[in-house]
Design an enzyme around this catalytic site. Structure first.
Site, PDB file in Angstrom:
ATOM      1  N   ARG A   1     -17.441  13.249 -38.362  1.00  0.00           N
ATOM      2  CA  ARG A   1     -18.702  13.989 -38.237  1.00  0.00           C
ATOM      3  C   ARG A   1     -18.606  14.917 -37.030  1.00  0.00           C
ATOM      4  O   ARG A   1     -18.028  14.556 -35.998  1.00  0.00           O
ATOM      5  CB  ARG A   1     -19.880  13.041 -38.036  1.00  0.00           C
ATOM      6  CG  ARG A   1     -20.382  12.362 -39.308  1.00  0.00           C
ATOM      7  CD  ARG A   1     -21.109  13.316 -40.255  1.00  0.00           C
ATOM      8  NE  ARG A   1     -21.573  12.664 -41.472  1.00  0.00           N
ATOM      9  CZ  ARG A   1     -20.897  12.605 -42.620  1.00  0.00           C
ATOM     10  NH1 ARG A   1     -19.698  13.166 -42.723  1.00  0.00           N
ATOM     11  NH2 ARG A   1     -21.401  12.008 -43.680  1.00  0.00           N
TER      12      ARG A   1
ATOM     13  N   GLU B   1     -23.940  22.015 -38.746  1.00  0.00           N
ATOM     14  CA  GLU B   1     -23.488  22.670 -39.991  1.00  0.00           C
ATOM     15  C   GLU B   1     -24.690  23.272 -40.730  1.00  0.00           C
ATOM     16  O   GLU B   1     -25.760  22.670 -40.736  1.00  0.00           O
ATOM     17  CB  GLU B   1     -22.813  21.633 -40.904  1.00  0.00           C
ATOM     18  CG  GLU B   1     -21.511  21.115 -40.334  1.00  0.00           C
ATOM     19  CD  GLU B   1     -20.877  20.027 -41.208  1.00  0.00           C
ATOM     20  OE1 GLU B   1     -21.322  19.850 -42.355  1.00  0.00           O
ATOM     21  OE2 GLU B   1     -19.950  19.357 -40.734  1.00  0.00           O
TER      22      GLU B   1
ATOM     23  N   HIS C   1     -16.356  21.432 -44.475  1.00  0.00           N
ATOM     24  CA  HIS C   1     -16.775  20.085 -44.874  1.00  0.00           C
ATOM     25  C   HIS C   1     -16.399  19.808 -46.346  1.00  0.00           C
ATOM     26  O   HIS C   1     -17.261  19.474 -47.162  1.00  0.00           O
ATOM     27  CB  HIS C   1     -18.287  19.896 -44.646  1.00  0.00           C
ATOM     28  CG  HIS C   1     -18.709  18.452 -44.574  1.00  0.00           C
ATOM     29  ND1 HIS C   1     -19.792  18.020 -43.867  1.00  0.00           N
ATOM     30  CD2 HIS C   1     -18.182  17.333 -45.151  1.00  0.00           C
ATOM     31  CE1 HIS C   1     -19.922  16.707 -44.006  1.00  0.00           C
ATOM     32  NE2 HIS C   1     -18.944  16.273 -44.791  1.00  0.00           N
TER      33      HIS C   1
HETATM   34  P1  NAP Z   1     -16.072   2.724 -42.425  1.00  0.00           P
HETATM   35  O1  NAP Z   1     -15.231   1.974 -43.399  1.00  0.00           O
HETATM   36  O2  NAP Z   1     -17.381   2.174 -42.007  1.00  0.00           O
HETATM   37  O3  NAP Z   1     -15.149   3.013 -41.142  1.00  0.00           O
HETATM   38  C1  NAP Z   1     -15.648   3.463 -39.919  1.00  0.00           C
HETATM   39  C2  NAP Z   1     -14.909   2.732 -38.819  1.00  0.00           C
HETATM   40  O4  NAP Z   1     -15.341   3.244 -37.550  1.00  0.00           O
HETATM   41  C3  NAP Z   1     -15.208   1.223 -38.831  1.00  0.00           C
HETATM   42  O5  NAP Z   1     -13.993   0.499 -38.704  1.00  0.00           O
HETATM   43  C4  NAP Z   1     -16.100   1.068 -37.606  1.00  0.00           C
HETATM   44  O6  NAP Z   1     -16.007  -0.210 -37.018  1.00  0.00           O
HETATM   45  C5  NAP Z   1     -15.523   2.131 -36.694  1.00  0.00           C
HETATM   46  N1  NAP Z   1     -16.397   2.419 -35.570  1.00  0.00           N
HETATM   47  C6  NAP Z   1     -17.747   2.547 -35.567  1.00  0.00           C
HETATM   48  N2  NAP Z   1     -18.191   2.748 -34.307  1.00  0.00           N
HETATM   49  C7  NAP Z   1     -17.101   2.740 -33.510  1.00  0.00           C
HETATM   50  C8  NAP Z   1     -16.915   2.876 -32.103  1.00  0.00           C
HETATM   51  N3  NAP Z   1     -17.952   3.056 -31.279  1.00  0.00           N
HETATM   52  N4  NAP Z   1     -15.665   2.792 -31.618  1.00  0.00           N
HETATM   53  C9  NAP Z   1     -14.616   2.604 -32.448  1.00  0.00           C
HETATM   54  N5  NAP Z   1     -14.717   2.452 -33.788  1.00  0.00           N
HETATM   55  C10 NAP Z   1     -15.953   2.532 -34.312  1.00  0.00           C
HETATM   56  O7  NAP Z   1     -16.394   4.165 -42.998  1.00  0.00           O
HETATM   57  P2  NAP Z   1     -15.412   5.122 -43.825  1.00  0.00           P
HETATM   58  O8  NAP Z   1     -15.699   5.008 -45.267  1.00  0.00           O
HETATM   59  O9  NAP Z   1     -14.017   4.914 -43.332  1.00  0.00           O
HETATM   60  O10 NAP Z   1     -15.939   6.546 -43.337  1.00  0.00           O
HETATM   61  C11 NAP Z   1     -15.863   6.883 -41.953  1.00  0.00           C
HETATM   62  C12 NAP Z   1     -16.697   8.102 -41.649  1.00  0.00           C
HETATM   63  O11 NAP Z   1     -16.041   9.235 -42.181  1.00  0.00           O
HETATM   64  C13 NAP Z   1     -18.079   8.111 -42.324  1.00  0.00           C
HETATM   65  O12 NAP Z   1     -19.049   7.444 -41.527  1.00  0.00           O
HETATM   66  C14 NAP Z   1     -18.378   9.579 -42.460  1.00  0.00           C
HETATM   67  O13 NAP Z   1     -19.172  10.027 -41.383  1.00  0.00           O
HETATM   68  C15 NAP Z   1     -17.010  10.234 -42.414  1.00  0.00           C
HETATM   69  N6  NAP Z   1     -16.688  10.898 -43.686  1.00  0.00           N
HETATM   70  C16 NAP Z   1     -16.508  12.236 -43.708  1.00  0.00           C
HETATM   71  C17 NAP Z   1     -16.211  12.873 -44.897  1.00  0.00           C
HETATM   72  C18 NAP Z   1     -15.986  14.354 -44.954  1.00  0.00           C
HETATM   73  O14 NAP Z   1     -16.327  14.978 -45.962  1.00  0.00           O
HETATM   74  N7  NAP Z   1     -15.374  14.954 -43.949  1.00  0.00           N
HETATM   75  C19 NAP Z   1     -16.141  12.140 -46.076  1.00  0.00           C
HETATM   76  C20 NAP Z   1     -16.304  10.761 -46.015  1.00  0.00           C
HETATM   77  C21 NAP Z   1     -16.572  10.147 -44.822  1.00  0.00           C
HETATM   78  P3  NAP Z   1     -16.975  -1.400 -37.524  1.00  0.00           P
HETATM   79  O15 NAP Z   1     -16.673  -1.588 -38.986  1.00  0.00           O
HETATM   80  O16 NAP Z   1     -16.583  -2.547 -36.657  1.00  0.00           O
HETATM   81  O17 NAP Z   1     -18.382  -0.913 -37.304  1.00  0.00           O
END
Ligand code: NAP
Length: 318
Positions: free
Chosen positions: A237, A266, A284
């Site tokens: 993000r 954005e 994005h």
């Molecule tokens: P996810 O499985 O929830 O992974 C996010 C990871 O970040 C989790 O392991 C979480 O730990 C960790 N995290 C949260 N807060 C943290 C902190 N303060 N320090 C270190 N690690 C931290 O989510 P995902 O499916 O992988 O997606 C991740 C993010 O990618 C989404 O939230 C979204 O914003 C972004 N995204 C972007 C696009 C795009 O189009 N560019 C598309 C999809 C997703 P915990 O599980 O312990 O909380």
């Protein structure tokens, strides 16, 4: 049980609209116009559910103003930083997102960003406008083999990026709130302090959620810890990055470059990124493949149908 009527706030691909229409009595956004909160709330009058998206700020005020007919809301995204889950929970409003189905597509985009910066694609594309021919000096980039990929946020997307990094014969390291079990680490080195990870990697990838703790994370102080040859990639993000700090580091070549798919504010992102030859920027498109878009539609439909039938769903957030 009768079908739910749902309001679909954004124009969807045809194949997603067909899936939605098969499951619900749907009112679609046929113009493609980006709707305001008031327009979304008006569209929801008399409807059972919202098929929403990242462009709709679902804050406490939004949940307070939801028409009484609404029984569930969905966001066509895995990220839910635009949704006040506490407010939804307080109201007893189920919320659904789109995990897993976009993970591979997003990880592929992270590799696209990594390779594009490593191989100086912004400069290469510009050079093709007036190319004078091959020379050994031309746009020497960085090979990925043997380099360390440091992933901040080792969740679904982070681990899928790591899988691809291994395919490029990179060393994988990560930082997360907690050390993961060995079956999820797959040999990746854990750094409890993200600053140590940043100092020791060649490609630093932001793949965490946007939370109050991670917003503004990539600041001047942390960027100063990185190798001058390192690459930053943001697939997560925009608000995790402090633009002034990153733009300054890029302009002064204090890092090699940055590959960015997401931005603060954005679509009105900081225009200075456009003139930086070492920035590779995308609008994005992280989850924008036919496969992911179709999967996102289906999992959101699945969640909303589960809400209708009072059943559990794997993608329920609140
Ligand atoms: P996810 O499985 O929830 O992974 C996010 C990871 O970040 C989790 O392991 C979480 O730990 C960790 N995290 C949260 N807060 C943290 C902190 N303060 N320090 C270190 N690690 C931290 O989510 P995902 O499916 O992988 O997606 C991740 C993010 O990618 C989404 O939230 C979204 O914003 C972004 N995204 C972007 C696009 C795009 O189009 N560019 C598309 C999809 C997703 P915990 O599980 O312990 O909380």
């Amino acid at each position: 049980m009768s079908r739910w009527s749902i309001f679909v706030a954004a124009k969807m691909p045809d194949y997603v609209e067909r899936d939605i229409a098969a499951a619900f009595d749907a009112t679609f956004n046929t113009t493609g116009e980006k709707l305001t909160t008031d327009q979304v709330l008006k569209g929801l009058e008399g409807k059972d559910a919202l098929f929403g998206n990242v462009g709709i700020k679902m804050d406490a005020d939004f949940f307070a103003r939801l028409p009484s007919s609404v029984k569930a809301v969905g966001t066509y995204s895995v990220g839910y930083d635009h949704v006040d889950l506490a407010a939804a929970k307080a109201k007893g409003m189920p919320v659904f997102n789109t995990p897993d189905v976009l993970t591979d597509t997003v990880a592929e985009c992270a590799m696209l960003l990594t390779l594009s910066v490593a191989r100086r694609i912004t400069e290469s594309v510009a050079l093709m406008q007036n190319w004078k021919g091959w020379t050994p000096l031309q746009l020497n980039g960085m090979e990925l083999v043997g380099k360390t990929m440091g992933i901040f946020g080792f969740g679904r997307v982070g681990r899928a990026i790591a899988e691809r990094g291994r395919g490029f014969r990179m060393q994988i390291a990560y930082s997360d709130l907690n050390k993961l079990p060995p079956d999820l680490e797959q040999g990746a080195a854990y750094y409890p302090k993200p600053e140590d990870l940043m100092a020791n990697c060649d490609v630093f990838i932001l793949a965490c959620n946007s939370t109050p703790e991670t917003r503004g994370f990539l600041n001047r102080e942390r960027l100063a810890k990185m190798k001058p040859t390192a690459i930053v990639v943001n697939i997560a993000r925009g608000d995790i990055v402090n633009d002034d700090a990153l733009i300054e580091a890029l302009a002064q070549n204090r890092i090699m470059g940055a590959g960015l798919d997401v931005f603060n504010n954005e679509p009105n992102y900081d225009p200075r990124y456009r003139s930086l030859p070492n920035a590779f920027i995308l609008p994005h498109i992280g989850s924008s493949t036919v496969e992911a878009r179709r999967g996102m539609g289906r999992i959101l439909i699945e969640g909303l149908l589960a809400a209708k039938d009072g059943k559990p769903a794997r993608n329920r957030l609140a």
